[in-house]
Design an enzyme around this catalytic site. Structure first.
Site, mmCIF file in Angstrom:
data_model
loop_
_atom_site.group_PDB
_atom_site.id
_atom_site.type_symbol
_atom_site.label_atom_id
_atom_site.label_comp_id
_atom_site.label_asym_id
_atom_site.label_seq_id
_atom_site.Cartn_x
_atom_site.Cartn_y
_atom_site.Cartn_z
ATOM 1 C CG ASN A 9 -1.701 1.230 1.449
ATOM 2 O OD1 ASN A 9 -1.786 2.073 0.560
ATOM 3 N ND2 ASN A 9 -2.300 1.370 2.631
ATOM 4 C CE LYS A 11 -0.204 3.287 4.770
ATOM 5 N NZ LYS A 11 -0.157 3.408 6.218
ATOM 6 C CG HIS A 96 -5.905 2.165 5.195
ATOM 7 N ND1 HIS A 96 -5.499 3.115 6.110
ATOM 8 C CD2 HIS A 96 -4.893 1.278 5.081
ATOM 9 C CE1 HIS A 96 -4.274 2.805 6.517
ATOM 10 N NE2 HIS A 96 -3.876 1.702 5.904
ATOM 11 C CD GLU A 98 -2.974 5.653 6.721
ATOM 12 O OE1 GLU A 98 -2.934 5.672 5.478
ATOM 13 O OE2 GLU A 98 -2.057 5.153 7.416
ATOM 14 C CD GLU A 168 -3.617 -2.256 7.326
ATOM 15 O OE1 GLU A 168 -2.542 -2.570 6.815
ATOM 16 O OE2 GLU A 168 -4.192 -1.175 7.103
ATOM 17 N N GLY A 174 2.424 2.334 10.842
ATOM 18 C CA GLY A 174 3.429 3.383 10.677
ATOM 19 C C GLY A 174 4.097 3.808 11.973
ATOM 20 C CB SER A 214 5.053 -1.652 12.196
ATOM 21 O OG SER A 214 4.686 -0.286 12.358
HETATM 22 P P1 PGA Z 1 2.714 0.350 7.688
HETATM 23 O O1 PGA Z 1 1.256 0.573 7.059
HETATM 24 O O2 PGA Z 1 3.221 -0.964 7.124
HETATM 25 O O3 PGA Z 1 3.514 1.503 7.240
HETATM 26 O O4 PGA Z 1 2.532 0.282 9.177
HETATM 27 C C1 PGA Z 1 0.381 -0.504 6.849
HETATM 28 C C2 PGA Z 1 -0.921 0.008 6.254
HETATM 29 O O5 PGA Z 1 -1.423 1.045 6.716
HETATM 30 O O6 PGA Z 1 -1.482 -0.596 5.316
#
Ligand code: PGA
Length: 252
Positions: A9, A11, A96, A98, A168, A174, A214
């Protein structure tokens, strides 16, 4: 048996030229050393058409990170599921955290998006997961169940076969803070049991449930060794070929 998957992903990272370079680098790396799992890269909309042209879709599948909750028309700035599909993409990430948090995507909006994605022949990587506050209150199971019920459990079993679940935990995205493999397995196994209750054991066993938050090459082998973890949805570590390839290799 659920398909093993490693999905990236990106982003809101990489301009067009950088994105092409990353996709080409991954293509070359996986042509030289074939993956043992399905590999998907989900990119910003602007990359999709060009990246689709350069990929070998047998080895790397393409996905979008979002699509509109309307089919077409006067919705300035939006990109429909049909448009995504027309680029050659096969997947779309929906739900997601976010997008739920920063763009106020409610379960009802996500339900519309899921329906439009499926109606246009896309597969959906549907994200669920609790916040730190909810984890501390031990609400993770209730949160995940409600998110499934709110946006995907209206589907028929046949339609549900096109859904990949990504668990997640928001506190792990992140942050460098990964759920332990045991913590992740516990909730993955719960999620599979909820799917089994709704759609039966066969559908539940066939549903890929990915871990995200992460995930990196150093912790992927331990996570992927768990029986109910069928792969990962990878943010930060999908932005460099070597990092992403390291996670893909965890399936070897
Ligand atoms: P990350 O993000 O691996 O940077 O923690 C995962 C995601 O939000 O899909």
């Amino acid at each position: 048996m659920a398909k093993k998957i490693v999905a990236g992903n990106w982003k809101m990272n990489k301009n067009l030229q950088e994105g092409i370079e990353l996709a080409q680098g991954l293509k070359d790396a996986l042509a030289a050393d074939k993956p043992n799992c399905e590999v998907i890269i989900c990119t910003p909309f602007i990359h999709l058409a060009k990246v689709s042209d350069l990929l070998d879709h047998k080895t790397i599948k393409l996905g979008a990170e979002n699509c509109a909750d309307k089919a077409s028309g006067a919705y300035t700035g939006e990109v429909s599921a049909e448009m995504v599909k027309s680029t050659g993409a096969e997947y779309v990430i929906l739900g997601h955290s976010e997008r739920r948090e920063y763009y106020n995507e409610t379960p009802a909006i996500l339900k519309e998006k899921v329906d439009l994605a499926l109606a246009n022949g896309l597969k959906v990587i549907f994200c669920i997961g609790e916040s730190l506050k909810q984890r501390e209150a031990n609400e993770q199971e209730a949160v995940c169940k409600a998110e499934l019920e709110g946006s995907v459990f209206h589907l028929s079993a046949e339609q549900f076969a096109n859904i990949v679940i990504a668990y997640e935990p928001i506190w792990a995205i992140g942050t460098g803070k990964t759920a332990t493999a045991e913590q992740a397995e516990e909730i993955h196994s719960y999620i599979r049991s909820v799917i089994a209750k709704k759609y039966g054991d066969k559908v539940a066993a066939d549903t890929s449930i990915l871990y995200g938050g992460s995930c990196k090459a150093s912790n992927a082998p331990e996570l992927f060794a768990k029986p109910d973890i069928d792969g990962g949805l990878i943010g930060g570590a999908s932005l460099k070929v070597a990092d992403f390839k390291g996670i893909i290799d965890a399936w070897k």
